[in-house]
Design an enzyme around this catalytic site. Structure first.
Site, PDB file in Angstrom:
ATOM      1  N   SER A  67      40.306  41.246  34.584  1.00  0.00           N
ATOM      2  CA  SER A  67      39.910  41.655  33.634  1.00  0.00           C
ATOM      3  C   SER A  67      40.760  42.644  33.218  1.00  0.00           C
ATOM      4  O   SER A  67      40.807  43.052  31.755  1.00  0.00           O
ATOM      5  CB  SER A  67      38.280  41.925  33.585  1.00  0.00           C
ATOM      6  OG  SER A  67      38.305  42.757  34.491  1.00  0.00           O
ATOM      7  N   GLU A 106      29.378  33.827  38.392  1.00  0.00           N
ATOM      8  CA  GLU A 106      29.625  34.365  37.385  1.00  0.00           C
ATOM      9  C   GLU A 106      28.833  33.200  36.276  1.00  0.00           C
ATOM     10  O   GLU A 106      29.362  32.124  36.187  1.00  0.00           O
ATOM     11  CB  GLU A 106      31.371  34.668  36.856  1.00  0.00           C
ATOM     12  CG  GLU A 106      31.110  35.061  35.389  1.00  0.00           C
ATOM     13  CD  GLU A 106      32.623  35.923  35.054  1.00  0.00           C
ATOM     14  OE1 GLU A 106      33.384  35.876  35.999  1.00  0.00           O
ATOM     15  OE2 GLU A 106      32.837  36.233  33.779  1.00  0.00           O
ATOM     16  N   GLU A 136      39.552  33.306  42.549  1.00  0.00           N
ATOM     17  CA  GLU A 136      38.774  32.189  41.648  1.00  0.00           C
ATOM     18  C   GLU A 136      38.704  31.054  42.136  1.00  0.00           C
ATOM     19  O   GLU A 136      39.816  30.280  42.442  1.00  0.00           O
ATOM     20  CB  GLU A 136      39.205  32.286  40.207  1.00  0.00           C
ATOM     21  CG  GLU A 136      38.714  33.654  39.464  1.00  0.00           C
ATOM     22  CD  GLU A 136      38.841  33.337  38.028  1.00  0.00           C
ATOM     23  OE1 GLU A 136      39.090  32.610  37.402  1.00  0.00           O
ATOM     24  OE2 GLU A 136      39.173  34.793  37.401  1.00  0.00           O
ATOM     25  N   ASP A 190      42.022  41.489  42.775  1.00  0.00           N
ATOM     26  CA  ASP A 190      41.925  40.139  42.087  1.00  0.00           C
ATOM     27  C   ASP A 190      43.113  39.548  42.064  1.00  0.00           C
ATOM     28  O   ASP A 190      43.998  40.036  41.401  1.00  0.00           O
ATOM     29  CB  ASP A 190      41.062  40.543  40.649  1.00  0.00           C
ATOM     30  CG  ASP A 190      40.559  39.272  40.421  1.00  0.00           C
ATOM     31  OD1 ASP A 190      40.209  38.160  41.181  1.00  0.00           O
ATOM     32  OD2 ASP A 190      39.916  39.262  38.996  1.00  0.00           O
TER      33      ASP A 190
END
Ligand code: KIV
Length: 278
Positions: free
Chosen positions: A48, A185, A118, A86
C-alpha cells in the site's frame, strides 16, 4: 515486565489464548517508531506504500527496490514488533527461485522477520518453496489488490457460497503450505469467523469483522493522512491532514508577515564579536 521482541510462536500463542493480535502498516522511520512506542504486535511494510506514500494509482507499479528502501527505514525504528515485508507484484510469480531470492532480500537486506504473499492461483507452491527456505510467510486472501482485475474490482469477496468455499480452501492451502498467519481482506464477517475457527494459525482481518484473531489497518487511514478515499472498513482515529495544512498555512503567514522567526528561534553573537566584524 521487560519488553522483548515478539516471536512467531508467541503470535500463534495469542490465538490459542484468545488474545487479539494488532498489526499496522508503516513505511518510514518516524511512523514506525510511534507504532512501536504504542506496543503494536506486528508492523507490516505493505505494498500500500505505492498508494499512500508514493502516489501511484494502485499497488501494481511498486518495485522490490522501493519496498526494500522503505522497509530498511522502518527496520531502524523497530525493536520489539514482528516486522513483515509485503512482496510486491511480480516479485513472487516468475519462479520458485526468483520468489525465494526476493523473499530472502526482505530478510537479509531489510531485516524483516517474515514476508507476506497475496493469493493468486500459483502461490501455494511458491509459499511452500519460500517456507522450505526457512522464511516465515504470512498469506493474504480475499480482496487481494495485486489481482484486483481478476476479482472484478475493489469489492467484498466471498459473498456467495461457491466463492466463500474457494476462500476457505485458499486459507487451508496457505496453512498447509506452512504460513504462520493469514490476512483476510474484505470478506463477510461470518465467513471470516468460519475461516478463523477452521485454522490453527491466526487470521488478521481488515474489513473482515470482529471475529478474526487480530486486526490490521493501513496507518495512513487510521491517522487521516491519505485523503483520496477512506474504505468503509477503515476507522479514522485522528484526522491529521487538515491539521497539517493549517500548520503549514500558519508558517507561511508568519514568515510573510515577519512574525517568524522571533528572538526565541534565533541565535546571538556578543556585541564584542560583532564590533570586530564591522
Ligand atoms: O499493503 C498493505 O497495506 C496490506 C494490508 C492492507 C494488509 O496488504
Amino acid at each position: 515486565m521487560e519488553r522483548r521482541k515478539l516471536t512467531i510462536p508467541e503470535i500463534i500463542q495469542k490465538k490459542n489464548e484468545g488474545r487479539k493480535i494488532t498489526m499496522l502498516t508503516a513505511y518510514d522511520y518516524p511512523i514506525a517508531s510511534f507504532i512501536e512506542q504504542a506496543g503494536i504486535d506486528i508492523i507490516l511494510v505493505g505494498d500500500s506504500l505505492g498508494m499512500v506514500v508514493l502516489g501511484y494509482e494502485n499497488t501494481i507499479p511498486v518495485t522490490m527496490e522501493e519496498m526494500l528502501h522503505h522497509t530498511k527505514a522502518v527496520k531502524r525504528a523497530v525493536k520489539y514488533a514482528l516486522l513483515v515485508g509485503d512482496m510486491p507484484y511480480m516479485s513472487f510469480h516468475k519462479s520458485k527461485e526468483d520468489a525465494i531470492y526476493n523473499a530472502g532480500r526482505f530478510i537479509k537486506e531489510a531485516g524483516c522477520d517474515a514476508v507476506k504473499l497475496e493469493f493468486y492461483p500459483g502461490v501455494i507452491e511458491i509459499t511452500k518453496a519460500i517456507v522450505s527456505a526457512g522464511i516465515p510467510v504470512m498469506g493474504h486472501i480475499g480482496l487481494t489488490p495485486q489481482t484486483v482485475m481478476q476479482l472484478g474490482g475493489y469489492k467484498v469477496q466471498g459473498k456467495d457460497a461457491e466463492r466463500a468455499k474457494t476462500l476457505i480452501e485458499a486459507a487451508i492451502s496457505f496453512e498447509e503450505a506452512g504460513c504462520f498467519s493469514i490476512v483476510l481482506e474484505c470478506v463477510p464477517d461470518k465467513l471470516a469467523k468460519i475461516i478463523t475457527e477452521r485454522l490453527r494459525i491466526p487470521t488478521i482481518g481488515i474489513g473482515a469483522g470482529p471475529d478474526c484473531d487480530g486486526q490490521v489497518l493501513v496507518t495512513h487511514d487510521l491517522l487521516g493522512l491519505f485523503e483520496r478515499f477512506l474504505p468503509k472498513f477503515a476507522k479514522r482515529y485522528v484526522n491529521l491532514a487538515p491539521q497539517i495544512v493549517e500548520a503549514v498555512k500558519e508558517f507561511k503567514e508568519e514568515v510573510e508577515s515577519g512574525v517568524f522567526p522571533d528572538r526565541s528561534h534565533s541565535f546571538t553573537i556578543s556585541e564584542e564579536e560583532l564590533r570586530k566584524i564591522k
